[in-house]
Design an enzyme around this catalytic site. Structure first.
Site, mmCIF file in Angstrom:
data_model
loop_
_atom_site.group_PDB
_atom_site.id
_atom_site.type_symbol
_atom_site.label_atom_id
_atom_site.label_comp_id
_atom_site.label_asym_id
_atom_site.label_seq_id
_atom_site.Cartn_x
_atom_site.Cartn_y
_atom_site.Cartn_z
ATOM 1 N N ARG A 268 49.969 32.299 13.352
ATOM 2 C CA ARG A 268 49.067 32.219 12.199
ATOM 3 C C ARG A 268 49.560 33.143 11.102
ATOM 4 N NH1 ARG A 268 43.122 32.127 15.236
ATOM 5 N NH2 ARG A 268 43.690 30.490 16.738
ATOM 6 N N ARG A 283 45.356 41.916 15.388
ATOM 7 C CA ARG A 283 45.514 40.734 14.544
ATOM 8 C C ARG A 283 46.998 40.545 14.242
ATOM 9 N NH1 ARG A 283 41.742 37.903 11.681
ATOM 10 N NH2 ARG A 283 40.214 39.546 12.055
ATOM 11 N N GLU A 355 35.804 40.628 18.950
ATOM 12 C CA GLU A 355 35.913 39.237 19.400
ATOM 13 C C GLU A 355 37.143 39.038 20.276
ATOM 14 O OE1 GLU A 355 37.366 34.984 17.747
ATOM 15 O OE2 GLU A 355 36.495 36.334 16.266
ATOM 16 N N SER A 358 36.169 32.576 21.012
ATOM 17 C CA SER A 358 35.174 31.762 20.318
ATOM 18 C C SER A 358 35.080 30.442 21.056
ATOM 19 C CB SER A 358 35.567 31.514 18.857
ATOM 20 O OG SER A 358 35.295 32.643 18.064
ATOM 21 N N ARG A 397 44.328 40.529 23.152
ATOM 22 C CA ARG A 397 43.133 41.370 23.042
ATOM 23 C C ARG A 397 42.605 41.777 24.418
ATOM 24 N NH1 ARG A 397 39.679 39.657 17.632
ATOM 25 N NH2 ARG A 397 41.464 39.740 16.215
#
Length: 434
Positions: A268, A283, A355, A358, A397
């Site tokens: 990404r 990130r 987070e 999701s 993570r």
């Protein structure tokens, strides 16, 4: 993508949904333009019907005139019928253009939030659903994953930046082994205990695939596009290729639900996110995930969402990591989602939840774009499947959470018991670990 007929017949509901989502002015403008285009489409249909009726009437009249021997009048009518045919073709082409523009407009409108989703403008309206476990009580000042990983020699951000750019990482020795152990543990848990089928998809995808899951055209800036003539992209998540596995196919209802578990690296560009989470590997431009994807019957999809979320939670429970589940508000939902739960793991260095997954029900939004349908018994009309996805989990993570929650006063990392078989029996990561 929303159903064209639904939007046409429920314009007020769609406007209300956009308001709940705190959508941009552009989205509201687009919906108004859609309504105007639909009015023009209806006008062209009426005009086409009128012209066809006139052509049919004149064509019948030609036959009568020929029987009556009135060839000159019949010839004049043939000219009129020919002109009518040309007008009908022009009107038809204009209608096709309008319908194509309407489909393009629909591709830029987000999904309708489910009625159970908390209403709010942004993440401040998210609702905590439940918590599991408790934060570890430290009798020393806990370090963050960067300090821990660097001191142990298992994390190298400086050389990763030299080799590639910022927001890339190198894991070494026991750090790399821990990443691999987490991937294997997650896949085996989902396939052996939760009934998912493992799949290893391509890590490069085409534009049609990205359109199917709604990354294109709206979110192209978040993607890494390759420069060859085929217009291919690095996959941002395994959700993309796995959801498209049955694109343009008609399934049998007895095949549903389908449950897939897929490992993949994810790429990404993180456009617009610079300045956020820049420290460490929270990130990154490249990271790894185990993704859970489901195809469901429409009437069961929200039950399947609850089950998918529990399946993702099970990873953290077996690792003994404190977490919470949060229902996203209408203003914080992803573009394609009708309902989403975020799973957030506790990071002691930040004294907060972050987070790690999701889990979303996209209803028929992606299936309509990707043309994934099913047919029930008895030859009934094809319907669109409901697609669901969730991280089970984001591996990087989880790696961070293990390091921070299992750190020891001397800077070593205790390995959670469930991971030790995947770490060749290693119980602790120390500076000399390899």
């Amino acid at each position: 993508m929303l159903d064209l007929n639904f939007v046409r017949d429920n314009l007020d509901k769609v406007f209300e949904a956009l308001e709940k989502r705190n959508a941009s002015d552009e989205a509201f403008k687009l919906l108004k333009t859609f309504n105007s285009a639909d009015e023009e489409r209806r006008r062209t249909i009426a005009e086409s019907d009128q012209l066809n009726a006139e052509r049919n009437e004149k064509s019948k009249r030609i036959g009568v005139l020929m029987k009556e021997g009135k060839a000159d009048e019949a010839l004049a009518l043939r000219t009129q019928v020919s002109n009518l045919k040309e007008r009908i073709e022009k009107v038809s082409k204009w209608r096709d253009k309008i319908e194509e523009e309407m489909r393009e407009m629909l591709s830029a409108l987000p999904n309708i939030p489910h009625e159970s989703v908390p209403v709010g403008a942004d993440e401040s309206a998210n609702v905590e659903v439940r918590r599991w476990g408790k934060p570890r009580a430290f009798d020393f000042e806990p370090k963050d994953h960067v300090e821990l990983g660097t001191a142990l020699g298992i994390l190298d951000l400086e050389r990763a930046s030299k080799i590639t750019a910022s927001r890339f990482a190198i894991l070494n020795g026991a750090g790399a082994r821990l990443e691999r152990a987490l991937i294997n543990f997650m896949l085996e848990l989902q396939t052996r205990e939760h009934g998912y089928t493992e799949t290893l998809p391509p890590f490069i995808v085409n534009a049609a695939t990205l359109f199917g899951t709604a990354q294109l055209p709206k979110f192209e800036q978040d993607l890494f596009k390759l420069t060859d003539e085929r217009g291919l992209y690095l996959s941002p998540t395994a959700e993309v290729p796995v959801t498209n596995y049955h694109r343009d196919e008609l399934l049998d209802a007895t095949e549903l639900p389908k449950r897939w578990a897929a490992y993949s690296p994810c790429f990404r560009s993180e456009a617009g996110s610079y300045g956020r989470d820049v420290r460490g590997v929270i990130r990154q431009h490249q990271f790894e995930k185990v993704e859970l994807v489901k195809y469901s019957l429409p009437e069961n999809s929200f039950e399947e969402l609850e089950a998918l979320t529990r399946d993702a939670e099970a990873v953290l429970q077996k690792l003994g990591l404190h977490y919470r589940v949060v229902a996203l508000s209408t203003g914080d939902l992803g573009f394609q989602s009708a309902k989403t739960y975020d799973i957030e793991v506790w990071l002691p260095s930040q004294n907060t939840f972050r987070e790690i997954s999701s889990c979303s029900n996209c209803t028929d939004f992606q299936a309509r774009r990707a043309q994934i349908r099913f047919r029930r018994a008895g030859g009934s009309k094809p319907e669109y499947v409901h697609t669901l996805n969730g991280s089970g989990l984001a591996v990087g993570r989880t790696w961070i959470a293990v390091l921070e929650n299992y750190q020891q006063p001397d800077g070593s990392i205790l390995i959670p018991e469930v991971l030790r078989p995947y770490m060749y029996g290693m119980e602790r990561i120390e500076a000399a670990s390899k």
